[in-house]
Write a protein that holds these residues in place. Sequence first.
Motif, mmCIF file in Angstrom:
data_model
loop_
_atom_site.group_PDB
_atom_site.id
_atom_site.type_symbol
_atom_site.label_atom_id
_atom_site.label_comp_id
_atom_site.label_asym_id
_atom_site.label_seq_id
_atom_site.Cartn_x
_atom_site.Cartn_y
_atom_site.Cartn_z
ATOM 1 N N ARG B 325 0.844 -1.193 0.000
ATOM 2 C CA ARG B 325 0.000 0.000 0.000
ATOM 3 C C ARG B 325 0.877 1.240 0.000
ATOM 4 N N ALA B 326 0.345 2.353 -0.520
ATOM 5 C CA ALA B 326 1.085 3.614 -0.526
ATOM 6 C C ALA B 326 1.488 3.998 0.891
ATOM 7 N N LEU B 327 2.642 4.638 1.031
ATOM 8 C CA LEU B 327 3.126 5.056 2.343
ATOM 9 C C LEU B 327 2.173 6.049 3.001
ATOM 10 N N THR B 328 1.439 6.767 2.174
ATOM 11 C CA THR B 328 0.530 7.793 2.698
ATOM 12 C C THR B 328 -0.890 7.261 2.866
ATOM 13 N N GLY B 329 -1.070 5.956 2.768
ATOM 14 C CA GLY B 329 -2.395 5.369 2.936
ATOM 15 C C GLY B 329 -2.913 4.776 1.634
ATOM 16 N N THR B 330 -3.831 3.827 1.777
ATOM 17 C CA THR B 330 -4.378 3.090 0.637
ATOM 18 C C THR B 330 -4.883 4.019 -0.467
ATOM 19 N N LYS B 331 -4.468 3.708 -1.695
ATOM 20 C CA LYS B 331 -4.922 4.499 -2.847
ATOM 21 C C LYS B 331 -6.061 3.813 -3.590
ATOM 22 N N GLU B 332 -6.004 2.507 -3.694
ATOM 23 C CA GLU B 332 -7.047 1.806 -4.446
ATOM 24 C C GLU B 332 -7.653 0.712 -3.577
ATOM 25 N N ALA B 333 -8.602 1.148 -2.759
ATOM 26 C CA ALA B 333 -9.152 0.272 -1.736
ATOM 27 C C ALA B 333 -9.871 -0.930 -2.316
ATOM 28 N N ASP B 334 -10.370 -0.802 -3.539
ATOM 29 C CA ASP B 334 -11.109 -1.912 -4.142
ATOM 30 C C ASP B 334 -10.186 -3.007 -4.672
ATOM 31 N N LYS B 335 -8.906 -2.759 -4.636
ATOM 32 C CA LYS B 335 -7.971 -3.789 -5.088
ATOM 33 C C LYS B 335 -7.224 -4.394 -3.903
ATOM 34 N N ALA B 336 -6.644 -5.559 -4.121
ATOM 35 C CA ALA B 336 -5.949 -6.266 -3.043
ATOM 36 C C ALA B 336 -4.723 -5.492 -2.571
ATOM 37 N N ALA B 337 -4.191 -4.646 -3.435
ATOM 38 C CA ALA B 337 -3.027 -3.822 -3.090
ATOM 39 C C ALA B 337 -3.000 -2.657 -4.075
ATOM 40 N N ASP B 338 -2.149 -1.689 -3.809
ATOM 41 C CA ASP B 338 -2.004 -0.558 -4.736
ATOM 42 C C ASP B 338 -1.010 -0.918 -5.838
ATOM 43 N N PRO B 339 -1.186 -0.300 -7.010
ATOM 44 C CA PRO B 339 -0.147 -0.494 -8.040
ATOM 45 C C PRO B 339 1.159 0.126 -7.553
ATOM 46 N N ILE B 340 2.268 -0.482 -7.889
ATOM 47 C CA ILE B 340 3.527 -0.049 -7.278
ATOM 48 C C ILE B 340 3.978 1.340 -7.732
ATOM 49 N N ILE B 341 3.303 1.912 -8.727
ATOM 50 C CA ILE B 341 3.675 3.263 -9.144
ATOM 51 C C ILE B 341 3.312 4.300 -8.074
ATOM 52 N N VAL B 342 2.564 3.898 -7.056
ATOM 53 C CA VAL B 342 2.303 4.840 -5.946
ATOM 54 C C VAL B 342 3.551 5.056 -5.089
ATOM 55 N N HIS B 343 4.531 4.159 -5.170
ATOM 56 C CA HIS B 343 5.676 4.236 -4.265
ATOM 57 C C HIS B 343 6.726 5.214 -4.782
ATOM 58 N N PRO B 344 7.169 6.141 -3.938
ATOM 59 C CA PRO B 344 8.165 7.112 -4.396
ATOM 60 C C PRO B 344 9.426 6.462 -4.938
ATOM 61 N N ASP B 345 9.859 5.350 -4.352
ATOM 62 C CA ASP B 345 11.120 4.765 -4.826
ATOM 63 C C ASP B 345 10.965 4.189 -6.238
ATOM 64 N N ILE B 346 9.769 3.762 -6.582
ATOM 65 C CA ILE B 346 9.502 3.314 -7.963
ATOM 66 C C ILE B 346 9.476 4.529 -8.889
ATOM 67 N N ARG B 347 8.820 5.583 -8.444
ATOM 68 C CA ARG B 347 8.775 6.815 -9.253
ATOM 69 C C ARG B 347 10.173 7.405 -9.442
ATOM 70 N N ARG B 348 10.974 7.331 -8.400
ATOM 71 C CA ARG B 348 12.363 7.791 -8.516
ATOM 72 C C ARG B 348 13.049 7.101 -9.698
ATOM 73 N N ILE B 349 12.910 5.798 -9.774
ATOM 74 C CA ILE B 349 13.535 5.063 -10.872
ATOM 75 C C ILE B 349 12.963 5.517 -12.213
ATOM 76 N N LEU B 350 11.655 5.563 -12.294
ATOM 77 C CA LEU B 350 11.012 5.886 -13.574
ATOM 78 C C LEU B 350 11.345 7.306 -14.021
ATOM 79 N N MET B 351 11.299 8.250 -13.080
ATOM 80 C CA MET B 351 11.551 9.647 -13.471
ATOM 81 C C MET B 351 13.011 9.857 -13.835
ATOM 82 N N GLN B 352 13.873 9.136 -13.146
ATOM 83 C CA GLN B 352 15.291 9.234 -13.480
ATOM 84 C C GLN B 352 15.524 8.814 -14.931
#
Lengths: 598, 598
Positions: B325-352
């Motif tokens: 789940r996102a560090l700041t709280g659940t983003k997609e409650a209807d799913k079993a988990a959030d997509p990993i693009i919610v995580h800053p460390d994943i975004r760090r990689i992608l934006m880099q």
Amino acid sequence: MPSYRAPVEDTLFLLNDVLDYASHAELPGFEEATPDLVEAILTEGGKFAAEIAQPLNLSGDQEGCKRSEDGTVTPPKGFKAAYDAFCEGGWGTLSADPEYGGQGLPHTLATAFNEYLSSANMAFAMYPGLTAGAIAAITLHGSDEQKALYLPKMIAGTWTGTMNLTEPHCGTDLGLLRTKAVPQADGSYKISGTKIFISAGEHDMSENIVHLVIARIEGAPAGTKGISLFVVPKFLPDADGNPGERNGVSCGALEHKMGIHGNATCVMNYDGATGWLVGEENKGLRAMFTMMNEARLGVAVQGLAQSEVAYQNAVAYAKDRLQGRALTGTKEADKAADPIIVHPDIRRILMQIRSFNIGARALVLWTALHGDKAHRSPDEKARQHSEDMMGLMTPVLKGVLTDTGFANAVNAQQVFGGHGYIAEWGMDQFVRDARIAMIYEGANGIQALDLVGRKLPANGGRAVMALFNEVKEFGKANKDDDALKAFIQPLKTGVDHLQQATMWFMQNGMKNPDNAGAGSTDYMHLFGLVAIGYMWAKIAKVINAKLADGSASNEAELKAMLAFGTFYMERLMPETAAHLARISSGCETMMSVEADLF
Amino acid sequence: MPSYRAPVEDTLFLLNDVLDYASHAELPGFEEATPDLVEAILTEGGKFAAEIAQPLNLSGDQEGCKRSEDGTVTPPKGFKAAYDAFCEGGWGTLSADPEYGGQGLPHTLATAFNEYLSSANMAFAMYPGLTAGAIAAITLHGSDEQKALYLPKMIAGTWTGTMNLTEPHCGTDLGLLRTKAVPQADGSYKISGTKIFISAGEHDMSENIVHLVIARIEGAPAGTKGISLFVVPKFLPDADGNPGERNGVSCGALEHKMGIHGNATCVMNYDGATGWLVGEENKGLRAMFTMMNEARLGVAVQGLAQSEVAYQNAVAYAKDRLQGRALTGTKEADKAADPIIVHPDIRRILMQIRSFNIGARALVLWTALHGDKAHRSPDEKARQHSEDMMGLMTPVLKGVLTDTGFANAVNAQQVFGGHGYIAEWGMDQFVRDARIAMIYEGANGIQALDLVGRKLPANGGRAVMALFNEVKEFGKANKDDDALKAFIQPLKTGVDHLQQATMWFMQNGMKNPDNAGAGSTDYMHLFGLVAIGYMWAKIAKVINAKLADGSASNEAELKAMLAFGTFYMERLMPETAAHLARISSGCETMMSVEADLF
């Protein structure tokens, strides 16, 4: 053909001279492990690695493992014989519990040997490596009956072990797991589900394979609170504890992967397999976590190990390959060209790798010694402090040594030019093998989050404050030592950056946890740079003393090592400022973009 | 299965809005290449790449090329048909000389298309890529007869080409080469020797293969001054210019390599093969050098291309994969988990990755436009300036885009966790394919030396001073633009670091050339960071203007792009200080260690 020689002298120098191994002599297991015995064991271990395991590395990569239609799996030629030799040599027993046939020696010693074995043949080293993880799980959480049944055979190596966590839809987030355990009248469970990425999951190298499997007992809570740990042997032990009836677990497929081809990475199908609960119901995840420090340190060592073997081969090539002339004029006029080690850009690569390797090896041994103290010290405070250091340094070592170990293997490959890209030279195998260490046992992004989110704040920051104090005390104690200036000053700058980054997290990570997440990987690397820089300062101090009192018989080698350390300070430490700048830029920019606009 | 979509809108935005493509309209070849035509060609080119070449990428990697005992080589299934489609579509003719059947369009356009093709299938793109290199050699140095005989068929693609430089004992140092050319009475030569690492050296995709071979004419001086260039066709052209008798050149073996498995990398045996001199005797090395800018730009594009396709697949996975789940709280409650693009460390990689890709693509197109101007501008001064910029930026692009492109592919692979290590996901192929671009066409250490030792001092530093002035003028002109502050200030810092480093070389590189060699790779990366930073500042200025005047229909996309640029400034530019620190540390430490003590 690639080659390998275990760096036993480096290990001994670090253990004896830098980390004062002898001062631990009164801890249990250390009394027998005198410096002489340590030297003998590491020398023999280095020989086993270089002479038995290493010659099978390239051929194992090229041949890979084969699965037959009946689900049996055959590792590459020679692996079974080498594994038999491993068991005969007792290499899996070094630090294992004497109650079950182990030698009870310090785990630090096993760690040093593991580096050699992983350098020589990482895919091979994983067979006993996974067994060690399974041994730890049963030791910590198993019943006395389970220990008596499994441990002697696993420690002897006649039975191997595996860890079954990942499922196709769940890796990092184990709360999503679906493998089911149905209680049976006799107290056992029927386990059903599919596990993927199971290293050493199926093979013919041992009489039995002991699978440790996490699964959800029917009716257990959802998420991570409903996970239990089970032992599921390939062959059900009979009344005498010998392998009996075949259990309902089989290898459904081998994964086709980038590297570690010599290890059988299996899809494991559990089809009503008989298993027994290890530890308490629904406490499986906790059971896994207690083993993770050790397993992660093992993976960190793999990163260092690939870096070391890649380095050794790059140096040999750089001395041998004639190409061009030195920028400052011909060095070897009698040859058609100079060896490429005359070129500063080649030396830059080599020194970058070796300066990291020595410092990283010191940090591994420092941490492993803390691990031994955490388990064996009679003093509770000492145990707690060592537990703190071990816990703090584990994600740093796992993340930094595998990230940098991989980068180093890539750099070493570059020394070979086009030949580095050709399989027969072996350099691309080091790169491909090293790559997995950044991913498994918790991907490195998870290590960074573990460091920032869990290890830093634990007990009010007790661990990190203790470490900072230790490093600063060292700096203070040596601040007037001119001979150490090239080490103390960059270390001080690094510690300042690390403290500023830590402060930044305290101020901004609470407000918005994404600020912690956005800087976590940079923080992990900043931490690693400083921790290894601290090791280098300690090493330099020891070398200076040896050179000053004229006691050293290997003056030239010590001066060279000092140069590698100076290189670390000049060329690797400047990165700490860049990490701090990135951390301080926070999460705002990266969180501002909608997922659809990536 | 990996996928790919050509970033045509990004290319068009950069060409049209940022680099003012329309202002080149009066140059030859540009008149016809109106913005509308450019859009049409790139759109079709993107389709060819995505629909014809990309579907063969993973299968080509897994199948590889096969050599039969008779020396014939078969590329992977589908390659021949795709190559026929490539020729039918005229994709090799874009910027070729109209006199020989080319379309005469700007080479910038061909460069943009090459990015798409290399993203889609790098191993496939190398077949026409090598042909383009051979075409350039014959165009620049061949006789009129040679041009008339070879160019029409090579431009049409019915004949392909290769470059034969490397021998087992000589790669970088071509002066060591041993392949011999014996003059014959009819003016031809008999060529004998072994060449290795010959891309597209043998295959059945074209009617004939035109090998360009460097060799030493009997009695020629030793070293690089005795090297001549020859054309050696697989089939000797008959009187009508059709493939006739088989020549004495054959593929002795295929190299087993880390990646680009779909390309036939051959050991080529020349056994008294008939060849004809191209250009002057003993001027072969100079002939090779004149082609290198173009070839190196092509390899730079491969680095960008692998970075782009790896990015696209990582983004798709990050949006799809549910884990935690996102560090700041659940983003997609209807799913079993959030997509990993919610995580800053994943975004760090992608934006880099993406922040690098956009800026790098801008720099490639900027340089390619200079390349076109250098060849086509009617104004001599403009030609000279563009030649300067092209020459200066070529090693920077080759070194930085391939180093960083590889690192980006590795990072993109990391987003996939364990799946990134498994072949069927395709990410490890991007990594393995990208790896070669750091090595061939001059290993990146050689690029760095070319930059520092040759390009910087050329003409009293004319090129680098012109570039510094351009960047500083841009800074000055925009220094009061508050909306651009986040770009102008880091750029200014970066330029300062780059100028300090340049000054350091001037002061210390003369005294001791090892000081230049010791800092060359860092300097190349420092240069690249600043040059791409300059591109980003230009991009940001254009976006700001569009957002301010409300003319944009894609406001959200432009704002997102601005965020990627901001990320570049916040997170990539801080590295310039570390590079400067390393450069300034000089060569002393690294040269102090005896080779035997490594």
